[in-house]
Write a protein that holds these residues in place. Structure first.
Motif, PDB file in Angstrom:
ATOM      1  N   ASN A 634       0.804  -1.216   0.000  1.00  0.00           N
ATOM      2  CA  ASN A 634       0.000   0.000   0.000  1.00  0.00           C
ATOM      3  C   ASN A 634       0.839   1.269   0.000  1.00  0.00           C
ATOM      4  N   LYS A 635       2.133   1.108   0.041  1.00  0.00           N
ATOM      5  CA  LYS A 635       3.037   2.238  -0.157  1.00  0.00           C
ATOM      6  C   LYS A 635       3.641   2.227  -1.556  1.00  0.00           C
ATOM      7  N   TYR A 636       4.003   1.038  -2.033  1.00  0.00           N
ATOM      8  CA  TYR A 636       4.830   0.940  -3.224  1.00  0.00           C
ATOM      9  C   TYR A 636       4.109   0.450  -4.474  1.00  0.00           C
ATOM     10  N   MET A 637       2.957  -0.242  -4.323  1.00  0.00           N
ATOM     11  CA  MET A 637       2.295  -0.856  -5.474  1.00  0.00           C
ATOM     12  C   MET A 637       0.853  -0.431  -5.664  1.00  0.00           C
ATOM     13  N   LEU A 638       0.135  -0.153  -4.586  1.00  0.00           N
ATOM     14  CA  LEU A 638      -1.276   0.222  -4.631  1.00  0.00           C
ATOM     15  C   LEU A 638      -1.381   1.628  -4.061  1.00  0.00           C
ATOM     16  N   PHE A 639      -1.886   2.570  -4.847  1.00  0.00           N
ATOM     17  CA  PHE A 639      -1.750   3.979  -4.485  1.00  0.00           C
ATOM     18  C   PHE A 639      -3.100   4.636  -4.177  1.00  0.00           C
ATOM     19  N   LYS A 640      -3.307   4.957  -2.939  1.00  0.00           N
ATOM     20  CA  LYS A 640      -4.415   5.839  -2.602  1.00  0.00           C
ATOM     21  C   LYS A 640      -4.033   7.268  -2.987  1.00  0.00           C
ATOM     22  N   ASP A 641      -5.019   8.146  -3.009  1.00  0.00           N
ATOM     23  CA  ASP A 641      -4.764   9.520  -3.434  1.00  0.00           C
ATOM     24  C   ASP A 641      -3.756  10.225  -2.525  1.00  0.00           C
ATOM     25  N   ASP A 642      -3.687   9.809  -1.260  1.00  0.00           N
ATOM     26  CA  ASP A 642      -2.796  10.476  -0.319  1.00  0.00           C
ATOM     27  C   ASP A 642      -1.438   9.788  -0.195  1.00  0.00           C
ATOM     28  N   ASN A 643      -1.081   8.933  -1.178  1.00  0.00           N
ATOM     29  CA  ASN A 643       0.206   8.248  -1.141  1.00  0.00           C
ATOM     30  C   ASN A 643       1.341   9.268  -1.090  1.00  0.00           C
ATOM     31  N   LYS A 644       2.264   9.055  -0.140  1.00  0.00           N
ATOM     32  CA  LYS A 644       3.385   9.988   0.047  1.00  0.00           C
ATOM     33  C   LYS A 644       4.704   9.407  -0.463  1.00  0.00           C
ATOM     34  N   ILE A 645       4.678   8.205  -1.021  1.00  0.00           N
ATOM     35  CA  ILE A 645       5.923   7.538  -1.419  1.00  0.00           C
ATOM     36  C   ILE A 645       6.232   7.738  -2.885  1.00  0.00           C
ATOM     37  N   GLN A 646       5.261   7.467  -3.737  1.00  0.00           N
ATOM     38  CA  GLN A 646       5.497   7.523  -5.172  1.00  0.00           C
ATOM     39  C   GLN A 646       5.413   8.957  -5.691  1.00  0.00           C
ATOM     40  N   PRO A 647       6.037   9.238  -6.837  1.00  0.00           N
ATOM     41  CA  PRO A 647       5.974  10.594  -7.405  1.00  0.00           C
ATOM     42  C   PRO A 647       4.533  11.026  -7.651  1.00  0.00           C
ATOM     43  N   LYS A 648       4.276  12.318  -7.477  1.00  0.00           N
ATOM     44  CA  LYS A 648       2.921  12.833  -7.627  1.00  0.00           C
ATOM     45  C   LYS A 648       2.373  12.596  -9.027  1.00  0.00           C
ATOM     46  N   ASN A 649       3.262  12.586 -10.018  1.00  0.00           N
ATOM     47  CA  ASN A 649       2.801  12.390 -11.396  1.00  0.00           C
ATOM     48  C   ASN A 649       2.737  10.913 -11.780  1.00  0.00           C
ATOM     49  N   PHE A 650       2.701  10.017 -10.790  1.00  0.00           N
ATOM     50  CA  PHE A 650       2.519   8.592 -11.067  1.00  0.00           C
ATOM     51  C   PHE A 650       1.357   8.008 -10.267  1.00  0.00           C
TER      52      PHE A 650
END
Length: 769
Positions: A634-650
């Motif tokens: 849930n940090k690296y593969m499945l992205f909620k709108d509030d994900n803080k790990i992956q780049p904003k444009n991904f």
């Protein structure tokens, strides 16, 4: 994924890497140079320390130590491990972990210890040795449209030779790399020339290591840089530690330390070479990005290996403390070495470890910001192990009562589906030339069997399907399928006898946890039914099912070095927090995985098998894996709108697609979809089981549906529609039930799912009145 698709995809990836492999000088600032930037990430409070009882370590006891059953023919793999000793008495060699690229092809593909990347370089006309680099998040390359939001993929520029660990006399023609001490999270490399005898450069390669460390024996040090040295200065010489500061032409500062035999002085010979004044005799050179008092106090000590251990530490078994313990050599002022950890790790660190945090941060390639700690171990605790999620349908929805309940109307519809499903030719459908597809078929009918017995409680239906699924499984347990499995003595593992181009690369160790996970899961379900009926099918030596299943588990998830026939934890990476599916195919972006769901399905199958075999340690390991996967995925593969790990444009992609060590690609190896991108999302859903909602919570499923799938669903006319609709039950089981109860077109059901289990699951979690 088909092998041709895999091969073409790898070529495409490597071509994109080469196209982008143009080293550039980069502007920097003081923050980049000195590295010590304050953290802006909010973190939960550190875990309180709990006594770790080593005698209760769930990794101590092996599953088995005997040779694999005789039904598996012994073979020598056509593709030998490069740079390694391999024979009947040698240690197993990892196939799906971070250092595997160094054992493949010409050994020059990169590896990622995190946060650094290293590779053997033998480029003609250039310095040869072990090159390494670190890239910042602002260096990521997005494509194919760089300004798109979301971008389809991003990767980090590869093979920028900030440094090359080398020696006088090293050339592209004579340099060799030998590997030994094979562990899941570490390996020892030795650089030498063909005529250097016992003289070498020893390189411990360990996940999370704080320094790049090279021990010189009888070799005169050469530290090269293709980026180039703008300046190189000795900063201090005290207490047996000599410190140098190197400023590269890209304006990045690195610290260089010499310990051990410090009579070797390093001098800048020219803009691309630092050379020692004589041969090293136990001279240890350590290099780290940036300049910091924390490097100063931990230099001289370095990890050489890493080991996993864990202990369940609550009566309800929902809390489990796990530890990464590093073997450390040398001495430092602080008494420890320096280690880096990932976001999913540092948010659950024990208080005693969290207190050792420094202000050092470096970007990882695909998993956010790493933080450095002055420690020889990481102790973490997961406190929400899924101990109560096993056989029955389960949901994380607040509306779910905690127990699967069925109305008469629901049971009637489930029975209608089961009456059709049990009449199918189970043996004929399962006995095919693919361990992966056959596993999906077996698991499908195993769930039908489970529903007939435990949910419908229908003896006639159970008596119809149970003999069929047993017969189908026993084809594989006797190893009589079209392509029998064989035991590979070279890498040490259980592989398909098919060519590497068949069965998604199984014979080259691709996807074993996907393939074998389905078989293990199916066997557990059938054994559960048989046991409840008073049978002894699983333990009957005549059908070999127990030995077969145990061997599959050993191949995927052997917990102990005492088992000399399989490597430790082939699939699951205890540092990354998820498995890697990519086997012994070299890759410019490292290992990868495209199906998060089939990863946790394997762990769930392992848990169910542990329950029927009464193996408490295996069950605990499976629960721990699932808890770690929930956090990491849930940090690296499945992205909620509030994900803080992956780049904003991904993040708007909602799923990673294929997760590489150095790249994320919103794609699959087999295409994007019939209508849009539904395959990319669906491969992260299959199969839907009781554990699915534990990983994919309601908030994520709703966001993914609203933003990516709702506009596609009415136009899909193949089995992926059924997968997406069943996944929708993780958010809205009522709407999912309404759709499935009024649609029975078999073309809309994937070959790995059944209408029987689909209706049983949805109704069980509250979808039916």
């Amino acid at each position: 994924m088909g092998f041709s698709d895999l091969k073409n995809a790898l070529k495409k990836i490597d071509k994109s890497l080469k196209d982008k492999h143009k080293e550039k000088q980069q502007s920097g600032n003081e923050e980049q140079q000195n590295l010590a930037k304050p953290s802006n990430n909010s973190e939960p409070a550190p875990q309180q320390d709990t006594n770790f009882n080593g005698s209760d370590d769930i990794f101590v006891a092996p599953i088995a130590t005997s040779e694999p059953p005789d039904c598996f023919k012994r073979v020598d793999h056509a593709q030998k491990p490069e740079g390694c000793d391999f024979n009947d008495n040698s240690e197993p060699i990892q196939t799906n972990n971070f250092y595997n690229n160094l054992t493949l092809d010409d050994q020059t593909f990169p590896i990622w210890t995190l946060p650094y990347s290293l590779w053997l370089t033998k480029d003609p006309g250039q310095d040869s040795g072990m090159a390494f680099n670190h890239t910042d998040a602002n260096q990521k390359v997005y494509g194919p449209e760089p300004d798109a939001n979301p971008a389809q993929f991003y990767f980090n520029p590869p093979k920028i030779k900030s440094f090359v660990i080398s020696g006088v006399g090293f050339t592209p023609e004579n340099v060799e790399l030998r590997l030994s001490d094979h562990n899941k999270a570490s390996v020892t490399g030795k650089l030498q020339t063909k005529d250097s005898g016992q003289n070498h450069i020893r390189l411990p390669l360990v996940q999370g290591m704080g320094f790049i460390t090279a021990e010189y024996k009888g070799i005169q040090p050469v530290i090269a840089s293709q980026v180039g040295f703008q300046s190189f200065q000795k900063k201090s010489d005290k207490n047996g530690v000599v410190k140098y500061k190197a400023l590269l032409f890209n304006q990045i500062v690195w610290s260089v330390y010499v310990t051990g035999d410090t009579s070797v002085n390093l001098e800048l010979k020219d803009p691309n070479h630092i050379v020692g004044n004589k041969q090293g005799n136990g001279t240890i050179i350590q290099i780290a990005r940036g300049e910091s008092k924390h490097y100063d106090s931990t230099s001289g000590a370095y990890p050489t290996a890493c080991h996993i251990s864990a202990s369940v530490n609550s009566k309800d078994k929902k809390r489990c403390q796990y530890k990464l313990t590093y073997d450390v050599q040398g001495k430092s002022e602080n008494g420890t070495t320096l280690l880096w950890c990932l976001p999913h790790q540092y948010e659950v660190l024990a208080a005693s470890i969290s207190s050792r945090k420094t202000d050092l941060e470096l970007d990882s390639p695909t998993k956010g910001v790493m933080k450095a700690f002055k420690t020889n171990e990481f102790v973490m605790e997961e406190s929400d192990l899924p101990v109560d999620i096993s056989w029955e349908p389960w949901s994380s929805l607040k509306s779910f009562s905690g127990k699967a309940l069925y109305s008469d109307n629901a049971l009637s519809l489930i029975k209608q589906a089961a009456e059709k499903d049990v009449q199918q030719d189970v043996v004929g459908m399962a006995n095919i030339d693919s361990m992966y597809t056959s596993g999906k078929i077996l698991d499908k009918f195993a769930y039908i069997t489970y529903v007939c017995h435990f949910i419908l409680k229908d003896k006639e239906l159970t008596d119809t399907i149970l003999p069929k699924i047993k017969q189908a499984i026993e084809i594989f347990s006797h190893n009589k399928q079209i392509f029998p499995l064989v035991y590979d003595k070279s890498w040490k593992g259980l592989i398909s006898s098919a060519e590497p181009g068949a069965d998604f690369g199984n014979s080259n160790y691709n996807d074993h946890h996907f393939h074998y996970g389905y078989h293990i899961h199916a066997i557990a379900l059938v054994a559960k039914v048989d046991e409840d009926l008073g049978g002894n099918w699983l333990h009957d030596t005549n059908n070999n099912v127990l030995n077969y299943a145990i061997t599959l588990v050993r191949d995927i998830a052997n917990p102990s070095r005492q088992d000399k026939y399989f490597p430790e934890s082939r699939a699951f990476d205890w540092f990354h927090g998820h498995s890697f599916a990519h086997g012994i195919f070299p890759s410019g972006d490292g290992k990868d995985e495209e199906s998060s769901s089939e990863d946790y399905h394997f762990a769930h199958g392992m848990k169910l098998f542990a329950i029927v075999t009464k193996d408490a340690d295996m069950e605990a390991r499976a629960n721990l894996m699932l808890a770690i996967m929930k956090r990491s995925m849930n940090k690296y593969m499945l992205f909620k709108d509030d994900n803080k790990i992956q780049p904003k444009n991904f993040i708007k992609n909602k799923v990673a697609g294929i997760t590489f060590e150095n790249k994320l690609d919103y794609a699959t190896y087999f295409g994007r979809g019939q209508i849009g991108d539904e395959w990319i999302h669906g491969i992260h859903m299959i199969p839907i089981t009781p554990i699915s909602s534990y990983i994919r919570d309601e908030e994520f499923v709703k966001e993914e549906w609203d933003q990516k799938l709702a506009s596609l669903i009415d136009h899909i006319t193949d089995g992926w529609k059924g997968i997406l609709m069943l996944n929708y039950a993780l958010h809205d089981p009522r709407k999912a039930w309404d759709w499935f109860s009024s649609n029975d077109d078999p073309a809309l059901i994937d070959n790995g799912m059944s209408r029987t289990w689909t209706l049983a699951y949805i109704a069980g979690v509250g979808g039916a009145n």
